[in-house]
Design an enzyme around this catalytic site. Structure first.
Site, short mmCIF file in Angstrom:
data_model
loop_
_atom_site.label_atom_id
_atom_site.label_comp_id
_atom_site.label_asym_id
_atom_site.label_seq_id
_atom_site.Cartn_x
_atom_site.Cartn_y
_atom_site.Cartn_z
N ASP A 155 -4.58 26.00 -20.83
CA ASP A 155 -3.74 26.14 -19.65
C ASP A 155 -3.25 27.58 -19.53
O ASP A 155 -3.97 28.52 -19.88
CB ASP A 155 -2.56 25.15 -19.73
CG ASP A 155 -2.15 24.62 -18.37
OD1 ASP A 155 -1.59 25.39 -17.58
OD2 ASP A 155 -2.39 23.43 -18.10
N HIS A 202 2.96 26.84 -15.37
CA HIS A 202 2.22 25.58 -15.29
C HIS A 202 2.02 24.97 -16.67
O HIS A 202 2.25 23.77 -16.88
CB HIS A 202 0.87 25.85 -14.61
CG HIS A 202 0.04 24.64 -14.35
ND1 HIS A 202 -0.84 24.13 -15.28
CD2 HIS A 202 -0.08 23.85 -13.25
CE1 HIS A 202 -1.45 23.08 -14.77
NE2 HIS A 202 -1.01 22.89 -13.54
N SER A 404 -2.70 17.69 -12.18
CA SER A 404 -2.36 18.45 -13.39
C SER A 404 -1.27 17.78 -14.19
O SER A 404 -1.19 17.93 -15.42
CB SER A 404 -1.89 19.86 -13.01
OG SER A 404 -2.95 20.68 -12.61
#
Length: 581
Positions: A155, A202, A404
């Site tokens: 990620d 994120h 996600s």
């Protein structure tokens, strides 16, 4: 990056399906490493080379017929190319940057097996845990917290946070061909956390869903497997962008270190559109290598569901891995009002026609750990959430939406399953998750998969399979019907039949003549004895919709990233939300 405007595209009619989407079984007739339609050169690379000046460069991933050595380096030099990344061990892949005019010559070399695009990749709890049917604290399964299991996460990194205390290794691949991993040493716990960064935000959010302790919220916003160890592999920069080659290098690092770190689960909440068959896709090949090495790979389906069917992204188009779509809990723990998130990508996969996603999990308006000062944090400050309502100014959490967020829900559940029974293989984990998922009353399995994640149900499910590849979709151009491989035969496990896995999610129709399968001409040894017409799964208005097959988008752009929470980054201050209400 600004949002690309929608453009009209030629409509693709069902009669052209067989010209555009070649069944995977036909690929066997092509030479090794080739495909009857694609040859040695990815259509994506061909397109890029044709639209650039001869002096401009193209980034590619090249698979040689053997591990690259002096001859392959000499070929690169002669063509004016530059090696951007070598890969581990005997890997036949190498990342190159070379002039657009040299692409054809590279593909023509007898030493080259296939040339793929080094494609950009980008981003694609309390109520959510209840909606996923997390075991209650007073049940036997309630003591499971992922202890003894290590989850690897590819990620944007992990920022320091009071909820994230189980990070044992951190590796940064962004702009670093030879990264130096940082480990949490026994005599210096917290070293990995201190060295890890997340300028985007994120990855920190995903990490909280996976292993967050809930320390800053009194446990209310804990993740699914708070006792599991975490390995962070950073491949996305501050804007949430990265390259296929960085992801490929991270996946190979996981393969090389899975035994020493006991990595059993891998979460991928990123991807790019499908440009070639799965058999030629570098990311698909690598995740399948990990899968067969014993690592359960879980990835997000993508956020292109509003564009219609065929919007699953790579590497989730792999038949092996667990592909997760997103549900909308409507802000309640009661699942009777849950719906499919409108942005959740839908199957079948392009080119290979695999039935995906495999299941769905809560992904809308998920509150998890915040990376203070990160790109997302500064872009959407209205998404900050207080862990304790009594202190509204102490905002340790952040709200995001997207597949996600759904993927780590399932990856965390896998960690609980492996803590309960470490002997489970990836195929059995996938099969039990799909069989136990709560079945929708109606709808397309190419949108919902086997149903909604049920963690308690998965922990209570029995039965084993050697492997659990997702079934192929088998369209009949003459009758307009869709057949599906029967998972009972495909997985060699009668208890895991397609009817049991999809249940009432499909309007089945009996369509066989005697004992002969109606789709015998497709080379299927034993498909399910039922098929369903196109109109049941894809209405005429959405069948191979204009935005489905050949999208002009080259990556999940920022606008698509922000389809997880904001319609356009330029409008973030006005909170123009496009996630489901």
């Amino acid at each position: 990056m600004m949002a690309r405007p929608r453009t009209s595209r030629p409509r693709v009619v069902p009669a052209l399906i067989f010209a555009l989407l070649v069944p995977a079984a036909l690929a066997d007739a092509a030479p090794a490493g080739q495909h009857p339609q694609y040859g040695k050169l990815s259509a994506r690379v061909r397109e890029r080379a044709a639209t650039r000046r001869k002096s401009e460069t193209v980034d590619v991933l090249v698979r040689f017929r053997k591990a690259p050595g002096a001859n392959e380096r000499s070929l690169t030099d002669r063509l004016g190319g530059r090696i951007r990344r070598h890969f581990r061990g005997s890997s036949r892949w190498i990342a190159l940057r070379l002039p657009a005019a040299a692409v054809a010559a590279l593909a023509d070399s007898p030493d080259v097996e296939f040339v793929a695009s080094d494609e950009p990749v980008a981003l694609a709890m309390d109520i959510a845990r209840q909606a996923a049917n997390e075991p209650g604290p007073f049940t036997p399964e309630g003591s499971l917290r992922g202890a003894g299991v290590t989850i690897a996460m590819v990620d944007s990194g992990v920022a320091p946070h009071p909820d994230l205390q189980t990070l044992v290794a951190s590796v940064d691949f962004v702009g670093n061909p030879s990264p130096t991993p940082v480990f949490d040493l026994p005599d210096d716990p917290g070293r990995a956390e201190a060295a890890s960064v997340d300028p985007n935000g994120h990855g920190t959010h995903v990490a909280g869903i996976l292993v967050g302790s809930g320390a800053a919220s009194g446990g209310r916003l804990a993740g699914i497997a708070p006792a599991a160890s975490l390995v962070s592999l950073r491949v996305l920069d501050g804007a949430g962008s990265g390259t296929t080659s960085d992801v490929l290098a991270a996946l190979q690092w996981v393969l090389a270190n899975k035994d020493s770190l006991d990595i059993r689960v891998l979460n991928l909440s990123l991807g790019h559109p499908v440009y070639e068959p799965a058999a030629l896709d570098p990311l698909v090949q690598e995740v399948e290598t990990l899968w067969h090495a014993g690592v359960v790979v879980v990835c997000s389906a993508g956020n292109e569901g509003r564009d219609g069917d065929g919007t699953i992204t790579s590497p989730c188009n792999s038949r092996e891995v667990i592909t997760v779509g997103a549900s909308n809990t409507q802000g309640t723990p009661d699942t009777s009002d849950d719906t499919l998130a409108t942005y959740s990508s839908r199957g079948p996969t392009l080119v290979d026609l695999v039935a995906k996603p495999d299941l769905i999990a809560p992904g809308n308006r998920i509150v998890s750990t915040r990376a203070a000062g990160s790109y997302l944090d500064l872009l959407a400050p209205e998404r900050r959430v207080a862990g304790d309502p009594a202190f509204p100014d102490v905002t340790q959490y952040f709200e995001l939406s997207g597949t996600s967020m759904a993927s780590p829900m399932v990856a965390g559940a896998v960690a609980l399953m492996l803590e309960q029974d470490p002997s489970l293989n990836p195929g059995t984990v996938k099969a039990r998750l799909m069989l136990s998922a709560r079945k929708p009353a109606a709808g397309s399995p190419l949108a919902t998969g086997a149903g909604l994640l049920d963690i308690t149900g998965a922990l209570g499910t029995t039965g084993d399979v050697a492997d659990a590849p997702s079934p192929l979709v088998l369209p009949d151009a003459d009758t307009g019907e869709l057949g599906f491989e029967n998972t009972a035969a495909l997985w060699s496990a009668p208890a895991f039949s397609l009817r049991a896995i999809w249940s009432s999610a499909v309007l089945w129709s009996e369509s066989t003549a005697g004992d002969e399968p109606i789709l015998r001409s497709y080379g299927v040894q034993q498909p399910d004895t039922t098929v369903t017409p196109y109109a049941t799964l894809w209405s005429e208005a959405t069948l191979w919709s204009e935005a489905t097959l050949w999208s002009e988008s080259t990556l999940w752009s920022e606008a698509v990233l922000w389809s997880e929470c904001v319609a356009d980054p330029l409008l973030a201050s006005e909170a123009q939300l496009v996630d489901d209400p």
